[in-house]
Design an enzyme around this catalytic site. Structure first.
Site, mmCIF file in Angstrom:
data_model
loop_
_atom_site.group_PDB
_atom_site.id
_atom_site.type_symbol
_atom_site.label_atom_id
_atom_site.label_comp_id
_atom_site.label_asym_id
_atom_site.label_seq_id
_atom_site.Cartn_x
_atom_site.Cartn_y
_atom_site.Cartn_z
ATOM 1 N N GLU A 379 13.250 -26.607 6.253
ATOM 2 C CA GLU A 379 13.677 -27.665 5.323
ATOM 3 C C GLU A 379 13.209 -27.400 3.894
ATOM 4 O O GLU A 379 13.972 -27.558 2.950
ATOM 5 C CB GLU A 379 13.187 -29.038 5.797
ATOM 6 N N HIS A 468 25.652 -23.803 11.152
ATOM 7 C CA HIS A 468 24.522 -23.606 12.066
ATOM 8 C C HIS A 468 24.834 -22.630 13.189
ATOM 9 O O HIS A 468 23.993 -22.378 14.035
ATOM 10 C CB HIS A 468 24.084 -24.934 12.696
HETATM 11 S S1 TI1 Z 1 19.074 -28.733 6.746
HETATM 12 C C1 TI1 Z 1 19.508 -29.609 8.180
HETATM 13 C C2 TI1 Z 1 20.949 -30.025 8.145
HETATM 14 C C3 TI1 Z 1 21.189 -31.260 8.975
HETATM 15 C C4 TI1 Z 1 22.273 -32.121 8.412
HETATM 16 C C5 TI1 Z 1 22.402 -33.402 9.165
HETATM 17 C C6 TI1 Z 1 21.522 -34.489 8.672
HETATM 18 C C7 TI1 Z 1 19.193 -28.680 9.312
HETATM 19 O O1 TI1 Z 1 19.689 -27.572 9.333
HETATM 20 N N1 TI1 Z 1 18.314 -29.110 10.214
HETATM 21 C C8 TI1 Z 1 17.837 -28.219 11.209
HETATM 22 C C9 TI1 Z 1 16.551 -28.751 11.814
HETATM 23 C C10 TI1 Z 1 15.922 -27.700 12.643
HETATM 24 C C11 TI1 Z 1 15.503 -26.526 12.041
HETATM 25 C C12 TI1 Z 1 15.797 -27.886 13.973
HETATM 26 C C13 TI1 Z 1 14.942 -25.531 12.815
HETATM 27 C C14 TI1 Z 1 15.212 -26.915 14.782
HETATM 28 C C15 TI1 Z 1 14.797 -25.712 14.177
HETATM 29 C C16 TI1 Z 1 18.864 -27.978 12.283
HETATM 30 O O2 TI1 Z 1 18.998 -26.875 12.737
HETATM 31 N N2 TI1 Z 1 19.581 -29.022 12.712
HETATM 32 C C17 TI1 Z 1 20.526 -28.888 13.784
HETATM 33 C C18 TI1 Z 1 20.141 -29.832 14.902
HETATM 34 C C19 TI1 Z 1 21.907 -29.259 13.289
HETATM 35 O O3 TI1 Z 1 21.996 -29.979 12.260
HETATM 36 O O4 TI1 Z 1 22.886 -28.831 13.882
HETATM 37 ZN ZN ZN Z 2 19.195 -26.585 7.519
#
Ligand code: TI1
Ligand code: ZN
Ligand code: CA
Length: 785
Positions: A379, A468
Site C-alpha cells: 500500500e 491484480h
Molecule cells: S491497492 C489495493 C486496491 C484495492 C481496491 C479496492 C478498494 C490493493 O491492491 N490491495 C491489495 C491488498 C493486498 C496486498 C492483499 C497484498 C494481500 C497481499 C490486494 O491485492 N487486494 C486484492 C484483494 C484485490 O483488490 O483484488
Molecule cells: Zn494495490
C-alpha cells in the site's frame, strides 16, 4: 547532583576569605551581609547534623538547591510547622519572609513514611514560574532535607503586577503562535499570571497559557508565555514527548514502537518518521477519514491491527530511507497516515491518494490486513508510485502499478518463502497459502507469461483490465531476475526502484518496464553487467522482448538463416515441433523434407504471435497449397496423394507481421520419412576458450588460430564474454567453413553469441598500426546437431 561537604571549619574558612576580599563597595557589602547570614544559617544546620550535612548550590543565584541534614530542631508534623521551619531558614535562601514569599501547594506522605511539603515561590501572591522548594521529614518528624529552586532576585526587581491586557487576549495570541487558531475544542485551555524570567534574565509578568487538543488529529500540548503588558510571546514549550509503546500485533507477536505522550495520554504517533495511525471505528465513510488518532492510557497497546499498521509503516519507511534514501513516499517527509478498522468485514486495503486504509477482513478470507508487512509495503508503495511514475491504474500500466507494489512489498518483507503475497493474513484456516504468488502466479490463477495475458474489460468488474491478475507477468519477471545466479535482492530492488522513479511514466506498459529496468541496470551496473543480461532474460522468459545475446545461448532461432528455398532448413522430421521466429518484417522461413513414398502431407502452424501464413511447395518451387487465415488463427494444410520426393514449407508474416518475443510452432507429418528413430537435433555446449592479448598490439593478426570445428555439426557458435577494439580501425571477422566473412565487429560489445552454418567457425582479429584496445575473450562454444 554535586554535593559539597560543609563542615564548620569550612564555613569559617569561606567567611574569612569573603571578609578579606579587596575593593568591597556598598553593594558588595550588602552581598557580604547576606552571605554571612547564609553561612550562619548553614552553620546551625551543620551543628545540628553533627557535620554530616551536604549542600549543593544554585550557582547562578547563590542560594542552595539541595541541603541534606537536620534543617531544624523542630519536629515536623503539620503544615504550620513546615512554614515555621522555612521561616527559620529564610536567611539560607536569602528570603525576606517565608510566609509572604512561599505558598504551600502540596503536602504528602510516602510509603517510607516521609512527609514532604511543597512550596511555590510567589511575588505579591503571583507564582514565580519554575521555582518551588520541598521540605522533607522522616517518619518521626525529623527534618531531613530541603531542595528546589528559589529566586532571591525577584523581590528586588520592582515588577509591575497589574496586567495591562486581559487573559483572553493572551490566549488568542498563544493560539496564533501554536497555529491552533482554527481548533474548536480544547481539552485544556486556561491561563494564569506568573512571574517569568526570560532568557535575557529579565523578569516579566506573563500569562502562562496552557493549550491541549487532539483536534486536527495532532496531539498538541503547549505552555505559551505571553507578556501581560505588551502581549509579546516570550516562550513556548511543547509538552508532548516521545515515548516507546509496546503491544501485540494481529498475529499475537510482541513489539515495541514509537508513540507520543501528551497530557497524560499516549498517541499512536511516531514523530521521528512522521507516522500517524488512526481508527475508523468500523465506519466505511471515507468522508470521516482519517478518523480518530489512536490513543491509550498506559502505552501498552492491545489493538493488533493498529499496532501492526503502525510498526509496519515504520519498517516500510526505514526500508525506503536506508535503501534508497527516500524520506517518506513523497521523498519529502510527508506524514504517513494509516486508518485501521475501516468498515465491517472489509476484505481489502488500499491507498486512497491521501493515506492507507485497512479493513479487518471477514475473519475467513482475511484477518485484519495490516497484520502483514507485505500488504503494508504494497500500500505504501502505491503512494511512492503515485509520486513517481504515476502509473495509470488500468490495463498494463495498472498491472505494473500492482506489480511494483507487490515486488517492493515482498522485498521489504524479506522472506524466503516463494514470493507469496498476503500469506500472513489470508485464509487463517488454511496454512501455507497466499493471495498471490510471484514465483508461481498460475497457482492462484494469474498469468506468468504474455501468452496467457488476460484481456479483461476496463471496468470495476474487470478489475480495470485485470490489474491484480496480469501483475503476475511482471511479478514473475522480477522473480526470474532476482533468482538469476549472481543477482542479489538489494541489487534487483535497486534496479526496480530506479526504473520506477527515473524511467517509467504514467502510460508505461510491460515493454516500457522492460526497457526501463534494462536502462536502470545499465546505469547502476554497466552495459555488460550480469544484471543487464539477467534482467533482459527475465523479461524474455515471460514473453516480453528477446533474450540478451549473451544470456540464453545460441538457441534464439536455431534454423536461421533459412530465408530462401535454397537455404531451407532440413530435412525436418515428421511429427516433430519446430519453434522459430519471424524476426523482421522482411523475414521468411523455409523448411524442407523428403517423403519416402506416396501419401498425405499434413502441416500445422500454431502459437502465432501475429498474422502468419503457411505455404507448401514442390521441389521445383511451385506452390501446392496455402493457408492464409487472419490474425493469430493457426494455419493448416492437408495435401493428399503426394508422390515421393522433396517438399518445401514457407512461413511468412502477412503485411510485415513479426515477433521477436514469441516463437511460432511448425509441425509436419508425412509418409515414409527416411528414419523414424532419428535423433533430435539440438544445441550442445562445449567448454573451450580463445583469447587475444589484452591489450592487443598494433598490426596484429591472429589468422585462423581461433577456430572451432565440430565434425558433422549443422551449425557452430562462439560466445564472446567481452569484445573491445579501436572502433572503425581494428576488426574482428567471423568466418565460416569456407573462410567467408559472415560477421564483422569493431568497437565494444557486451556478451553475445555468434552462429554460422556448417561445422567450422573462426574468429580473426586484424588491427592497424596505432591505438589498441583490450581485444576479446571467447569463453564458450556450441554446436547444433
Ligand atoms: S491497492 C489495493 C486496491 C484495492 C481496491 C479496492 C478498494 C490493493 O491492491 N490491495 C491489495 C491488498 C493486498 C496486498 C492483499 C497484498 C494481500 C497481499 C490486494 O491485492 N487486494 C486484492 C484483494 C484485490 O483488490 O483484488
Ligand atoms: Zn494495490
Ligand atoms: Ca510475502
Amino acid at each position: 547532583m554535586k554535593m559539597v561537604k560543609l563542615t564548620s571549619v569550612a564555613v569559617m574558612a569561606t567567611l574569612l576569605i569573603s571578609a578579606v576580599a579587596p575593593s568591597a563597595n556598598a553593594v558588595e557589602s550588602t552581598d557580604l551581609a547576606k552571605k554571612a547570614a547564609q553561612m550562619k544559617s548553614l552553620e546551625k544546620i551543620s551543628n545540628d547534623s553533627k557535620g554530616k550535612e551536604e549542600v549543593s548550590w544554585n550557582e547562578e543565584k547563590s542560594v542552595p538547591k539541595f541541603v541534606v541534614g537536620e534543617i531544624s530542631n523542630k519536629k515536623l508534623k503539620q503544615a504550620k510547622d513546615s512554614l515555621q521551619v522555612m521561616e527559620e531558614n529564610k536567611a539560607l535562601f536569602d528570603m525576606k519572609s517565608a510566609s509572604s514569599e512561599l505558598k504551600l501547594i502540596s503536602e504528602s506522605k510516602d510509603d517510607l513514611g516521609f512527609t514532604s511539603f511543597k512550596y511555590q515561590q510567589v511575588y505579591q501572591g503571583i507564582p514565580v514560574y519554575g521555582n518551588e522548594l520541598i521540605l522533607h521529614a522522616d517518619k518521626d518528624g525529623n527534618t531531613t532535607s530541603v531542595n528546589g529552586y528559589y529566586d532571591p532576585e525577584v523581590k528586588e526587581k520592582k515588577i509591575r503586577t497589574k496586567a495591562k491586557y486581559l487573559a483572553d487576549k493572551a490566549i488568542a495570541k498563544a493560539k496564533k503562535e501554536t497555529k491552533l487558531s482554527d481548533v474548536k475544542s480544547f481539552d485544556i485551555e486556561n491561563s494564569k499570571l506568573v512571574i517569568y524570567e526570560d532568557n535575557k534574565k529579565k523578569h516579566r509578568l506573563v500569562y502562562q497559557v496552557t493549550l491541549s487538543t487532539v483536534e486536527s488529529n495532532e496531539p498538541a500540548y503547549f505552555d505559551v508565555f505571553v507578556d501581560a503588558q505588551n502581549l509579546k510571546v516570550v516562550h513556548s514549550v511543547n509538552k508532548a514527548t516521545h515515548a516507546t509503546g509496546t503491544g501485540k500485533g494481529v498475529l499475537g507477536d510482541n513489539k515495541s514502537f514509537n508513540t507520543l505522550s501528551s497530557s497524560g495520554t499516549y498517541y499512536l504517533q511516531d514523530s521521528t518518521r512522521n507516522l500517524k495511525t488512526y481508527t475508523a471505528r468500523n465506519s466505511a465513510n471515507e468522508n470521516l477519514l482519517p478518523g480518530t488518532l489512536l490513543s491509550d492510557s498506559d502505552n501498552y497497546w492491545t489493538d493488533g491491527a493498529a499496532v501492526d499498521a503502525h510498526t509496519y509503516a515504520a519498517e516500510v519507511y526505514d526500508y525506503y530511507k536506508t535503501k534508497f534514501n527516500r524520506n517518506s513516499f513523497d521523498g519529502n517527509g510527508a506524514a504517513i497516515k494509516s486508518t485501521v478498522h475501516f468498515g465491517r468485514n472489509f476484505n481489502n486495503a488500499y491507498w486512497n491518494g491521501a493515506q492507507m486504509i485497512y479493513g479487518d477482513g471477514d475473519g475467513s478470507t482475511f484477518v485484519p490486513l495490516s497484520g502483514a508487512l507485505d500488504v503494508v509495503g504494497h500500500e505504501i508503495t502505491h503512494a511512492v508510485i503515485e509520486r513517481s511514475a504515476n502509473l495509470v491504474y488500468e490495463n498494463q500500466s495498472g498491472a505494473l502499478n500492482e506489480s511494483f507494489a507487490d515486488v517492493l512489498g515482498n522485498l521489504i518483507e524479506d522472506r524466503d518463502n516463494g514470493w507469496l503475497l498476503g500469506e500472513d493474513i489470508y485464509t487463517p484456516s488454511v496454512s501455507g497459502d497466499a493471495l498471490r504468488s510471484m514465483s508461481n502466479p498460475e497457482s492462484q490463477g494469474d498469468p506468468a507469461h504474455m501468452d496467457d495475458y488476460k484481456n479483461l474489460p476496463n471496468t470495476r468488474e474487470g478489475d480495470w483490465g485485470g490489474v491484480h491478475t496480469n501483475s503476475g507477468i511482471p511479478n514473475k519477471a522480477f522473480v526470474n531476475f532476482v533468482e538469476t545466479s549472481g543477482i542479489t535482492r538489494d541489487n534487483a530492488g535497486k534496479v526496480w526502484y530506479r526504473a520506477l522513479t527515473s524511467y517509467m511514466t504514467s502510460r508505461s506498459d510491460f515493454d516500457d518496464a522492460r526497457n526501463a529496468t534494462i536502462q536502470a541496470a545499465t546505469d547502476l551496473f554497466g552495459s555488460s553487467s550480469t544484471e543487464v543480461t539477467a534482467v533482459t532474460n527475465a523479461w524474455a522468459a515471460v514473453g516480453v522482448g528477446s533474450p540478451a545475446d549473451g544470456g540464453s545461448g545460441p538457441t534464439t532461432d536455431a534454423y536461421e538463416s533459412n530465408d530462401s528455398i535454397s537455404t531451407a532448413y532440413g530435412p525436418i522430421t515428421s511429427g516433430k515441433d519446430y519453434s522459430a521466429y519471424i524476426g523482421s518484417s522482411s523475414d521468411v522461413d523455409w523448411f524442407k523434407f523428403s517423403t519416402g513414398s506416396t501419401g498425405s502431407i499434413n502441416l500445422s502452424l500454431s502459437n502465432l504471435p501475429a498474422d502468419y501464413d503457411l505455404y507448401l511447395y514442390n521441389a521445383s518451387g511451385t506452390v501446392l497449397s496455402n493457408s492464409e487465415n487472419g490474425n493469430t488463427s493457426s494455419e493448416s494444410i492437408s495435401y493428399s496423394s503426394a508422390s515421393a520426393g522433396t517438399y518445401y514449407v514457407k512461413i511468412a508474416g502477412y503485411n510485415g507481421a513479426k515477433s521477436t518475443s514469441q516463437a511460432y510452432k511448425l509441425n509436419a507429418t508425412f509418409a515414409g520419412s527416411s528414419s523414424g528413430s532419428e535423433q533430435e537435433s539440438k544445441w550442445n555446449y562445449e567448454t573451450k576458450s580463445f583469447e587475444t592479448p589484452h591489450p592487443y598490439s598494433n598490426n596484429y593478426n591472429n589468422g585462423n588460430s581461433h577456430t572451432y570445428t565440430k565434425a558433422g555439426a549443422q551449425k557452430v557458435a562462439l560466445h564472446f564474454s567481452s569484445l573491445e577494439t579501436e572502433s572503425g580501425y581494428d576488426f574482428v571477422y567471423i568466418k565460416d567453413k569456407n573462410g567467408s566473412v559472415k560477421e564483422t565487429y569493431s568497437g565494444s560489445k557486451s556478451a553475445f553469441w555468434v552462429i554460422v552454418d556448417g561445422d567450422t567457425i573462426t574468429s580473426n582479429l586484424v588491427t592497424d598500426s596505432s591505438v589498441n584496445a583490450n581485444g576479446y575473450v571467447i569463453d564458450q562454444v556450441a554446436y547444433f546437431k
